[in-house]
Design a protein around this motif. Structure first.
Motif, PDB file in Angstrom:
ATOM      1  N   MET A   1     -12.715  -9.571   0.414  1.00 44.36           N
ATOM      2  CA  MET A   1     -13.109 -10.910  -0.036  1.00 44.36           C
ATOM      3  C   MET A   1     -11.882 -11.626  -0.610  1.00 44.36           C
ATOM      4  SD  MET A   1     -15.910 -12.003  -2.944  1.00 44.36           S
ATOM      5  CE  MET A   1     -14.902 -11.361  -4.277  1.00 44.36           C
ATOM      6  N   THR A   2     -11.668 -12.854  -0.161  1.00 46.58           N
ATOM      7  CA  THR A   2     -10.529 -13.638  -0.626  1.00 46.58           C
ATOM      8  C   THR A   2     -10.887 -14.386  -1.898  1.00 46.58           C
ATOM      9  OG1 THR A   2      -9.807 -13.963   1.653  1.00 46.58           O
ATOM     10  CG2 THR A   2      -8.889 -15.447  -0.012  1.00 46.58           C
ATOM     11  N   THR A   3     -10.069 -14.234  -2.915  1.00 42.78           N
ATOM     12  CA  THR A   3     -10.294 -14.954  -4.165  1.00 42.78           C
ATOM     13  C   THR A   3      -9.738 -16.367  -4.050  1.00 42.78           C
ATOM     14  OG1 THR A   3     -10.150 -12.906  -5.433  1.00 42.78           O
ATOM     15  CG2 THR A   3      -9.822 -14.970  -6.640  1.00 42.78           C
ATOM     16  N   ILE A   4     -10.516 -17.334  -4.508  1.00 43.17           N
ATOM     17  CA  ILE A   4     -10.087 -18.730  -4.469  1.00 43.17           C
ATOM     18  C   ILE A   4      -9.766 -19.174  -5.892  1.00 43.17           C
ATOM     19  CG2 ILE A   4     -10.776 -21.102  -3.931  1.00 43.17           C
ATOM     20  CD1 ILE A   4     -12.615 -20.013  -1.804  1.00 43.17           C
ATOM     21  N   PRO A   5      -8.564 -19.702  -6.127  1.00 44.87           N
ATOM     22  CA  PRO A   5      -8.253 -20.228  -7.464  1.00 44.87           C
ATOM     23  C   PRO A   5      -9.261 -21.307  -7.867  1.00 44.87           C
ATOM     24  CG  PRO A   5      -6.261 -20.078  -6.129  1.00 44.87           C
ATOM     25  CD  PRO A   5      -7.411 -19.823  -5.209  1.00 44.87           C
ATOM     26  N   ILE A   6      -9.623 -21.304  -9.141  1.00 40.33           N
ATOM     27  CA  ILE A   6     -10.680 -22.204  -9.616  1.00 40.33           C
ATOM     28  C   ILE A   6     -10.318 -23.668  -9.382  1.00 40.33           C
ATOM     29  CG2 ILE A   6     -11.908 -22.979 -11.691  1.00 40.33           C
ATOM     30  CD1 ILE A   6     -11.575 -20.051 -12.718  1.00 40.33           C
ATOM     31  N   ALA A   7      -9.117 -24.065  -9.746  1.00 40.01           N
ATOM     32  CA  ALA A   7      -8.712 -25.469  -9.573  1.00 40.01           C
ATOM     33  C   ALA A   7      -8.702 -25.852  -8.100  1.00 40.01           C
ATOM     34  CB  ALA A   7      -7.340 -25.703 -10.204  1.00 40.01           C
ATOM     35  N   GLU A   8      -8.321 -24.934  -7.245  1.00 36.32           N
ATOM     36  CA  GLU A   8      -8.311 -25.210  -5.808  1.00 36.32           C
ATOM     37  C   GLU A   8      -9.731 -25.430  -5.289  1.00 36.32           C
ATOM     38  OE1 GLU A   8      -7.472 -22.701  -1.776  1.00 36.32           O
ATOM     39  OE2 GLU A   8      -5.943 -22.558  -3.356  1.00 36.32           O
ATOM     40  N   ALA A   9     -10.684 -24.674  -5.827  1.00 34.41           N
ATOM     41  CA  ALA A   9     -12.079 -24.849  -5.414  1.00 34.41           C
ATOM     42  C   ALA A   9     -12.571 -26.252  -5.769  1.00 34.41           C
ATOM     43  CB  ALA A   9     -12.944 -23.798  -6.091  1.00 34.41           C
ATOM     44  N   PHE A  10     -12.203 -26.763  -6.943  1.00 31.90           N
ATOM     45  CA  PHE A  10     -12.564 -28.130  -7.300  1.00 31.90           C
ATOM     46  C   PHE A  10     -11.973 -29.114  -6.298  1.00 31.90           C
ATOM     47  CE2 PHE A  10     -13.641 -26.449 -11.513  1.00 31.90           C
ATOM     48  CZ  PHE A  10     -14.742 -27.210 -11.843  1.00 31.90           C
ATOM     49  N   ASP A  11     -10.703 -28.912  -5.969  1.00 30.90           N
ATOM     50  CA  ASP A  11     -10.042 -29.803  -5.010  1.00 30.90           C
ATOM     51  C   ASP A  11     -10.775 -29.844  -3.677  1.00 30.90           C
ATOM     52  OD1 ASP A  11      -8.044 -30.771  -6.608  1.00 30.90           O
ATOM     53  OD2 ASP A  11      -6.530 -29.326  -5.953  1.00 30.90           O
ATOM     54  N   GLN A  12     -11.240 -28.692  -3.223  1.00 31.78           N
ATOM     55  CA  GLN A  12     -11.890 -28.622  -1.918  1.00 31.78           C
ATOM     56  C   GLN A  12     -13.242 -29.329  -1.897  1.00 31.78           C
ATOM     57  OE1 GLN A  12     -11.919 -24.666  -0.207  1.00 31.78           O
ATOM     58  NE2 GLN A  12      -9.878 -24.204  -1.022  1.00 31.78           N
ATOM     59  N   LEU A  13     -13.823 -29.570  -3.052  1.00 29.70           N
ATOM     60  CA  LEU A  13     -15.117 -30.241  -3.121  1.00 29.70           C
ATOM     61  C   LEU A  13     -14.994 -31.750  -3.313  1.00 29.70           C
ATOM     62  CD1 LEU A  13     -17.077 -27.734  -5.374  1.00 29.70           C
ATOM     63  CD2 LEU A  13     -17.496 -28.190  -2.952  1.00 29.70           C
ATOM     64  N   LEU A  14     -13.778 -32.243  -3.532  1.00 29.79           N
ATOM     65  CA  LEU A  14     -13.585 -33.653  -3.820  1.00 29.79           C
ATOM     66  C   LEU A  14     -13.285 -34.460  -2.560  1.00 29.79           C
ATOM     67  CD1 LEU A  14     -11.382 -33.337  -7.026  1.00 29.79           C
ATOM     68  CD2 LEU A  14     -13.785 -34.004  -6.930  1.00 29.79           C
ATOM     69  N   LYS A  15     -13.761 -35.703  -2.555  1.00 33.56           N
ATOM     70  CA  LYS A  15     -13.464 -36.597  -1.441  1.00 33.56           C
ATOM     71  C   LYS A  15     -12.035 -37.102  -1.509  1.00 33.56           C
ATOM     72  CE  LYS A  15     -18.149 -38.433  -0.715  1.00 33.56           C
ATOM     73  NZ  LYS A  15     -18.993 -39.658  -0.743  1.00 33.56           N
ATOM     74  N   GLU A  16     -11.518 -37.260  -2.715  1.00 33.61           N
ATOM     75  CA  GLU A  16     -10.154 -37.757  -2.900  1.00 33.61           C
ATOM     76  C   GLU A  16      -9.565 -37.129  -4.154  1.00 33.61           C
ATOM     77  OE1 GLU A  16     -10.936 -42.020  -4.920  1.00 33.61           O
ATOM     78  OE2 GLU A  16     -11.745 -41.798  -2.894  1.00 33.61           O
ATOM     79  N   PRO A  17      -8.240 -37.082  -4.260  1.00 37.11           N
ATOM     80  CA  PRO A  17      -7.609 -36.411  -5.402  1.00 37.11           C
ATOM     81  C   PRO A  17      -8.044 -37.008  -6.741  1.00 37.11           C
ATOM     82  CG  PRO A  17      -5.996 -36.891  -3.698  1.00 37.11           C
ATOM     83  CD  PRO A  17      -7.249 -37.593  -3.300  1.00 37.11           C
ATOM     84  N   LEU A  18      -8.187 -36.132  -7.718  1.00 34.84           N
ATOM     85  CA  LEU A  18      -8.578 -36.560  -9.057  1.00 34.84           C
ATOM     86  C   LEU A  18      -7.407 -37.223  -9.792  1.00 34.84           C
ATOM     87  CD1 LEU A  18     -10.668 -33.726 -10.752  1.00 34.84           C
ATOM     88  CD2 LEU A  18     -11.354 -36.083 -10.431  1.00 34.84           C
ATOM     89  N   PRO A  19      -7.703 -38.259 -10.609  1.00 32.79           N
ATOM     90  CA  PRO A  19      -6.659 -38.820 -11.475  1.00 32.79           C
ATOM     91  C   PRO A  19      -6.553 -38.037 -12.782  1.00 32.79           C
ATOM     92  CG  PRO A  19      -8.653 -40.107 -11.683  1.00 32.79           C
ATOM     93  CD  PRO A  19      -8.956 -39.024 -10.684  1.00 32.79           C
ATOM     94  N   LEU A  20      -7.090 -36.817 -12.786  1.00 37.68           N
ATOM     95  CA  LEU A  20      -7.107 -35.964 -13.967  1.00 37.68           C
ATOM     96  C   LEU A  20      -6.409 -34.647 -13.663  1.00 37.68           C
ATOM     97  CD1 LEU A  20     -10.905 -36.425 -14.623  1.00 37.68           C
ATOM     98  CD2 LEU A  20      -9.143 -37.462 -16.028  1.00 37.68           C
ATOM     99  N   ARG A  21      -6.071 -33.924 -14.695  1.00 35.56           N
ATOM    100  CA  ARG A  21      -5.481 -32.601 -14.552  1.00 35.56           C
ATOM    101  C   ARG A  21      -6.582 -31.561 -14.760  1.00 35.56           C
ATOM    102  NH1 ARG A  21      -1.102 -30.143 -12.253  1.00 35.56           N
ATOM    103  NH2 ARG A  21      -0.243 -28.462 -13.542  1.00 35.56           N
ATOM    104  N   ILE A  22      -6.741 -30.639 -13.816  1.00 36.66           N
ATOM    105  CA  ILE A  22      -7.702 -29.550 -13.920  1.00 36.66           C
ATOM    106  C   ILE A  22      -6.934 -28.240 -14.031  1.00 36.66           C
ATOM    107  CG2 ILE A  22      -9.597 -28.316 -12.808  1.00 36.66           C
ATOM    108  CD1 ILE A  22     -10.400 -31.077 -13.557  1.00 36.66           C
ATOM    109  N   THR A  23      -7.203 -27.476 -15.074  1.00 36.76           N
ATOM    110  CA  THR A  23      -6.584 -26.158 -15.231  1.00 36.76           C
ATOM    111  C   THR A  23      -7.694 -25.152 -15.554  1.00 36.76           C
ATOM    112  OG1 THR A  23      -6.169 -26.493 -17.595  1.00 36.76           O
ATOM    113  CG2 THR A  23      -4.409 -27.140 -16.069  1.00 36.76           C
ATOM    114  N   ALA A  24      -7.374 -23.875 -15.380  1.00 38.71           N
ATOM    115  CA  ALA A  24      -8.387 -22.844 -15.619  1.00 38.71           C
ATOM    116  C   ALA A  24      -7.744 -21.574 -16.139  1.00 38.71           C
ATOM    117  CB  ALA A  24      -9.162 -22.564 -14.330  1.00 38.71           C
TER     118      ALA A  24
END
Length: 430
Positions: A1-24
């Motif tokens: 099973m491939t682990t997906i970084p948490i912030a990357e998972a958020f990116d993959q669900l967004l229609k366009e890049p966030l104007p915010l910083r996401i860290t985990a």
């Protein structure tokens, strides 16, 4: 099973890049490094909250527990971050295979819901043990959940007026206290209060309208509230001000008021709690408390449409259990159907946004004392709810309406002059 970084998972669900910083907590990050606000998922419980309750409930749970940190704003007033979040957070709907890959990559163990924060109320479907919705027992419990937090906490957040309803700002520069005073006086003028009259104030809170009418208009006032904490505070304040010969606040359901023949009835912030289906009986009850030509002023939060709409999951679980809202048109219809003649209506939507901004400032300015009084979780609930509500009023997702009506007689006497006089600031103060 491939682990997906948490912030990357958020990116993959967004229609366009966030104007915010996401860290985990796993070290992942996304979004511009110089973003003014950042959201940090601190631990696995925070991730599980977000995964098991997508939307405002999951975000709220993680934020209330501190598992989701927001930097760049004060926890007492996260308004600016919410504005940015609402502008930039646009999710896309992933395909079934994508969703499975994301969930497995983040860890299926996070799909087991953690226990909710202690500040959370039961969901709607479990409240049946407290009685049917808007039964006396269940209404009492809902009011207790929200209003019996701590009088000291409310004093810090609401300010000296102890008024937990929309203020009316006579101008942009008015203070919160000046606007609350102006609101009470406007209502008194709309009701055409004069010395010797009798006023019933249902859902009176800490007795702000009760005291104002008695002190400034010489009116004999009865206020009722389902909150024992409010009633105790209000009665003590009435006695302190030497108004107990004119004013009384009872710990009581409004439906237990047996007196009739009141010259006026004010309902300031109660209609939101009674349930839309109960509007006919509610306004019928108030109609029966009035004398002929007596006036009713109903002040309540509304929707910009006339469909019944329950509050969102976060508001329902943490703030106003069983809350329902609809539009001013529905309220006017039920007031008219109860036999009252509607004479005036107006919207104070933008005034409520300013009121909430003032309350958030008070919470932020008194943060340490508020946390010491009620705990950080409850203080965070209030900061998030008030800032979010401010945004909703600004965006016209909710409104605040006054509906002024009179008990017109069978031969058409309504007690009103040809043109209203209540906009004159002098009023009828004795």
């Amino acid at each position: 099973m491939t682990t997906i970084p948490i912030a990357e998972a958020f990116d993959q669900l967004l229609k366009e890049p966030l104007p915010l910083r996401i860290t985990a907590y796993d070290g992942s990050a996304s979004g511009p490094e110089d973003a003014p606000y950042s959201f940090h998922v601190r631990n696995e419980r925070g991730l599980a909250y977000l995964m098991t309750a997508p939307g405002d409930l999951g975000l709220g749970r993680a934020y209330v527990t501190g598992d989701l940190e927001v930097t760049g704003v004060h926890p007492g007033d996260p308004y600016d971050a919410l504005v940015m979040l609402q502008k930039g957070l646009k999710f896309r709907r992933p395909s079934a295979p994508e969703l499975v890959r994301l969930l497995t990559g983040l860890g299926l163990s996070h799909l087991k819901p953690p226990p909710p924060p202690k500040e959370e109320h039961l969901p709607r479907w479990r409240r049946v043990l407290e009685g049917m919705r808007h039964s006396r027992t269940r209404d009492s419990e809902a009011i207790h959940h929200h209003y019996d937090v701590s009088n000291a906490f409310y004093e810090l957040v609401l300010g000296p007026s102890m008024t937990y309803t929309c203020a009316v700002y006579p101008n942009d520069d008015a203070s919160l206290e000046q606007a609350q005073e102006y609101k009470y006086d406007l209502i008194a003028r709309k009701l055409d209060l004069k010395p010797g009259m009798r006023l019933l104030d249902v859902g009176c809170g800490w007795g702000g309208m009760v005291r104002h009418a008695a002190q400034h208009y010489g009116v004999k006032v009865l206020g009722v509230t389902l909150s024992r904490e409010q009633a105790t505070w209000a009665q003590e304040k009435i006695k302190e001000m030497g108004l107990d010969h004119l004013a009384e606040v009872r710990h009581s359901d409004y439906r237990d008021v047996t007196e009739t023949g009141f010259d006026a009835v004010s309902s300031i912030g109660l209609t939101e709690h009674i349930g839309v289906k109960n509007y006919p009986s509610y306004f019928g009850f108030l109609h029966d408390r009035l004398r002929d030509e007596g006036r009713l002023l109903n002040h309540c939060i509304t929707r910009p449409h006339n469909r019944k709409e329950e509050t969102g999951a976060f508001i329902d679980r943490y703030v106003f259990p069983d809350g329902e809202l609809t539009g001013s048109g529905r309220i006017i219809t039920d007031v008219q159907n109860a036999g009252l003649e509607v004479m005036h209506e107006e919207n104070f939507r933008r005034h409520y946004a300013k009121t909430l901004a003032g309350w958030c400032k008070n919470l932020a300015d008194n943060w340490d004392a508020c946390v010491a009084e009620v705990g950080e979780g409850t203080a965070r609930v209030w900061g998030l709810y008030m800032a979010g509500s401010r945004l909703a009023f600004e965006r016209n997702e909710i409104q605040l309406h006054h509906v002024l009506a009179t008990k017109t007689t069978a031969d058409g006497r309504d007690g009103f002059p040809l043109r209203p006089s209540f906009e004159h600031d002098a009023g009828n103060r004795g």
